[in-house]
Design a protein around this motif. Structure first.
Motif, short mmCIF file in Angstrom:
data_model
loop_
_atom_site.label_atom_id
_atom_site.label_comp_id
_atom_site.label_asym_id
_atom_site.label_seq_id
_atom_site.Cartn_x
_atom_site.Cartn_y
_atom_site.Cartn_z
N ARG A 108 -8.38 20.08 50.70
CA ARG A 108 -8.24 18.90 51.56
C ARG A 108 -9.61 18.62 52.14
NH1 ARG A 108 -6.15 17.75 57.04
NH2 ARG A 108 -4.93 15.85 56.82
N CYS A 109 -10.29 17.63 51.59
CA CYS A 109 -11.68 17.41 51.98
C CYS A 109 -12.13 15.99 51.71
CB CYS A 109 -12.60 18.39 51.23
SG CYS A 109 -12.67 18.08 49.45
N ILE A 110 -13.34 15.73 52.17
CA ILE A 110 -14.05 14.49 51.87
C ILE A 110 -15.34 14.90 51.19
CG2 ILE A 110 -15.12 12.40 52.79
CD1 ILE A 110 -13.32 12.87 55.34
N CYS A 111 -15.63 14.32 50.04
CA CYS A 111 -16.88 14.59 49.33
C CYS A 111 -17.76 13.34 49.39
CB CYS A 111 -16.60 14.96 47.88
SG CYS A 111 -15.73 16.51 47.69
N LEU A 112 -18.90 13.49 50.05
CA LEU A 112 -19.93 12.45 50.06
C LEU A 112 -20.92 12.83 48.97
CD1 LEU A 112 -20.66 12.30 53.91
CD2 LEU A 112 -19.20 10.75 52.59
N ILE A 113 -21.08 11.99 47.95
CA ILE A 113 -21.88 12.37 46.80
C ILE A 113 -23.01 11.37 46.59
CG2 ILE A 113 -21.87 12.92 44.35
CD1 ILE A 113 -18.84 13.53 44.66
N GLU A 114 -24.24 11.83 46.89
CA GLU A 114 -25.43 11.04 46.62
C GLU A 114 -25.86 11.28 45.17
OE1 GLU A 114 -28.65 11.40 49.44
OE2 GLU A 114 -27.28 12.01 51.04
N TRP A 115 -26.33 10.24 44.52
CA TRP A 115 -26.82 10.29 43.14
C TRP A 115 -25.72 10.77 42.17
CZ3 TRP A 115 -31.34 7.88 42.58
CH2 TRP A 115 -32.17 7.79 43.68
N PRO A 116 -24.51 10.22 42.23
CA PRO A 116 -23.43 10.68 41.35
C PRO A 116 -23.73 10.44 39.87
CG PRO A 116 -22.80 8.65 42.44
CD PRO A 116 -24.10 9.10 43.08
N GLN A 117 -24.59 9.48 39.55
CA GLN A 117 -24.90 9.18 38.15
C GLN A 117 -25.59 10.36 37.46
OE1 GLN A 117 -26.18 7.68 40.82
NE2 GLN A 117 -28.38 7.31 40.58
N GLN A 118 -26.16 11.29 38.22
CA GLN A 118 -26.82 12.46 37.65
C GLN A 118 -25.80 13.43 37.03
OE1 GLN A 118 -29.87 11.05 37.77
NE2 GLN A 118 -30.73 13.05 38.21
N ALA A 119 -24.53 13.29 37.39
CA ALA A 119 -23.50 14.23 36.96
C ALA A 119 -22.77 13.81 35.69
CB ALA A 119 -22.50 14.44 38.08
#
Length: 157
Positions: A108-119
């Motif tokens: 149960r969380c919130i994921c803030l993801i910078e630069w998701p295109q790298q994944a």
């Protein structure tokens, strides 16, 4: 339901982060779920500043730094966690498997993801995408709920 905001200062970027955080918290008050937010924008566009406001609104005291070298910085709150990812320096998307990305996303969380295109395709789809753009002397934030959950989050108050 695309929302646009002009951000003339870091204070306004922090305020936007606070506003979105409160929407997410309200959603989590009635749902046992994971929220995925993609933060898009050039270097220096305000992604970490947004994240600082987001975390402060949830009650975090102290510094919020970009996890550029650690890839993820966890923040634990009473009944959920926030994971702030910065994938700018990710060399190979397989690194996410080695660091246990699925474990972060199964709680149960919130994921803030910078630069998701790298994944590449190693991440789940975003519920909300926030794009921060330079517009002369200001920034513009474009907020797009991309799933039904994202729409419900943005409508929760």
């Amino acid at each position: 339901m695309i929302e646009k905001s002009q951000l003339s200062s870091d204070v306004e970027t922090i305020a936007l982060g606070q506003k979105i955080a409160l929407h997410c918290q309200n959603y989590l008050n009635t749902h046992d779920d994971t929220i995925v937010i993609y933060l898009q924008g050039e270097l220096g566009a305000g992604k970490t500043t947004f994240s600082r406001g987001f975390l402060q609104a949830l009650g975090h005291k102290g510094n919020v730094k970009s996890p550029t070298y650690t890839l993820v910085e966890p923040y634990d709150f009473d009944d959920f966690s926030v994971y702030h990812f910065d994938l700018y320096r990710l060399v190979d998307p397989e690194e996410l498997e080695f660091m246990g990305i699925r474990d972060y996303l199964s709680t149960r969380c919130i994921c803030l993801i910078e630069w998701p295109q790298q994944a590449d395709d190693m991440l789940p789809a975003a519920d909300i995408e926030i794009q921060l753009l330079y517009r002369q002397l200001e920034r513009e934030a474009i907020i797009r709920p991309l799933t039904e959950k994202g729409v419900n989050i943005m409508l929760s108050s």
